[in-house]
Design a protein around this motif. Structure first.
Motif, PDB file in Angstrom:
ATOM      1  N   GLY A   1      -1.418   9.570   7.244  1.00 12.54           N
ATOM      2  CA  GLY A   1      -2.723   9.142   6.720  1.00 12.54           C
ATOM      3  C   GLY A   1      -2.636   7.833   5.961  1.00 12.54           C
ATOM      4  N   HIS A   2      -1.632   7.696   5.123  1.00 11.48           N
ATOM      5  CA  HIS A   2      -1.480   6.454   4.350  1.00 11.48           C
ATOM      6  C   HIS A   2      -1.031   5.295   5.230  1.00 11.48           C
ATOM      7  N   ILE A   3      -0.224   5.590   6.244  1.00 10.39           N
ATOM      8  CA  ILE A   3       0.175   4.525   7.173  1.00 10.39           C
ATOM      9  C   ILE A   3      -1.046   4.026   7.938  1.00 10.39           C
TER      10      ILE A   3
ATOM     11  N   ASN B   1       1.384   4.023  -3.145  1.00 12.14           N
ATOM     12  CA  ASN B   1       1.082   5.442  -2.948  1.00 12.14           C
ATOM     13  C   ASN B   1       2.343   6.307  -2.896  1.00 12.14           C
ATOM     14  N   THR B   2       3.481   5.699  -2.931  1.00 15.37           N
ATOM     15  CA  THR B   2       4.790   6.375  -2.901  1.00 15.37           C
ATOM     16  C   THR B   2       4.884   7.458  -1.826  1.00 15.37           C
ATOM     17  N   THR B   3       4.350   7.120  -0.664  1.00 17.13           N
ATOM     18  CA  THR B   3       4.434   8.053   0.458  1.00 17.13           C
ATOM     19  C   THR B   3       4.369   7.275   1.762  1.00 17.13           C
ATOM     20  N   VAL B   4       4.938   7.868   2.795  1.00 23.19           N
ATOM     21  CA  VAL B   4       4.828   7.285   4.126  1.00 23.19           C
ATOM     22  C   VAL B   4       4.183   8.293   5.082  1.00 23.19           C
ATOM     23  N   SER B   5       3.219   9.022   4.549  1.00 25.12           N
ATOM     24  CA  SER B   5       2.515  10.000   5.382  1.00 25.12           C
ATOM     25  C   SER B   5       1.661   9.261   6.412  1.00 25.12           C
TER      26      SER B   5
ATOM     27  N   TRP C   1       0.837  -1.206   0.000  1.00 25.57           N
ATOM     28  CA  TRP C   1       0.000   0.000   0.000  1.00 25.57           C
ATOM     29  C   TRP C   1       0.872   1.257   0.000  1.00 25.57           C
ATOM     30  N   LEU C   2       1.868   1.268   0.855  1.00 26.14           N
ATOM     31  CA  LEU C   2       2.752   2.434   0.937  1.00 26.14           C
ATOM     32  C   LEU C   2       3.573   2.595  -0.339  1.00 26.14           C
TER      33      LEU C   2
ATOM     34  N   LEU D   1      -4.344   4.289   7.002  1.00 27.93           N
ATOM     35  CA  LEU D   1      -5.250   3.607   6.083  1.00 27.93           C
ATOM     36  C   LEU D   1      -4.679   2.251   5.676  1.00 27.93           C
ATOM     37  N   GLY D   2      -3.397   2.210   5.389  1.00 31.77           N
ATOM     38  CA  GLY D   2      -2.755   0.940   5.029  1.00 31.77           C
ATOM     39  C   GLY D   2      -2.811  -0.054   6.170  1.00 31.77           C
TER      40      GLY D   2
END
Length: 166
Positions: free
Chosen positions: A31-33, A25-29, A21-22, A35-36
């Motif tokens: 929000g993504h952490i 999305n090429t990010t470790v923000s 997932w990370l 949601l992931g």
């Protein structure tokens, strides 16, 4: 069953889902952490009841040697098939053979069928409904089809049985 194993029925899958997932999305923000992480928990929980128990590999070193044998057979068979196809077409004698199976579990049968298919010149066509026969198409059938049966049973099936402890 502990709380951890109920929350993470497939911990490796959960970790992989989070990492993928990370990466997607090429990010470790944050929000993504978050949601992931939610997806990494919920998806395996939903999929856990669908899992079919499979036999485990009892002899992993035998599995490594099996892979090496299959790789060698693939290279040799590629050369043989290439020579056969380049030669006169009348030399090719295709046919089907029914290989009786000693394996009973789905995973070992799938490994055997996949091995037969990966080796050029042969293709697993079907497994009988009762899992007693593997139907194989052979590009160049020898005079005695028992040769093909013996090769599959001795070279591949016996090793798969060893690996899974069947």
């Amino acid at each position: 069953m502990s709380f951890f194993s109920r929350l993470f029925p497939m911990p490796l899958h959960s970790l992989l889902l989070l990492v993928v997932w990370l990466m997607l999305n090429t990010t470790v923000s944050l929000g993504h952490i978050l949601l992931g992480s939610v997806l990494a928990i919920v998806i395996p929980l939903l999929c856990a009841p669908l899992r079919v128990p499979q036999p485990t590999i009892k002899k992993p070193l035998k599995a490594v040697s099996y892979v090496l044998i299959v790789l060698k057979d693939i290279v040799v068979a590629n050369v043989e098939v290439a020579l056969l196809v380049v030669g006169p077409m009348r030399r090719i004698k295709p046919g089907f053979v029914a290989v009786p199976l000693d394996l009973t579990e789905s995973l070992p049968i799938t490994v055997l069928a996949s091995t037969v298919t990966m080796t050029p010149g042969t293709v697993s066509a079907e497994v009988s409904k009762d899992n007693m026969w593997l139907y194989v198409h052979v590009l160049d059938m020898p005079e005695n089809e028992q040769e093909v049966i013996d090769l599959i049973k001795q070279r591949y099936e016996s090793r798969v049985k060893e690996i899974f402890g069947c």
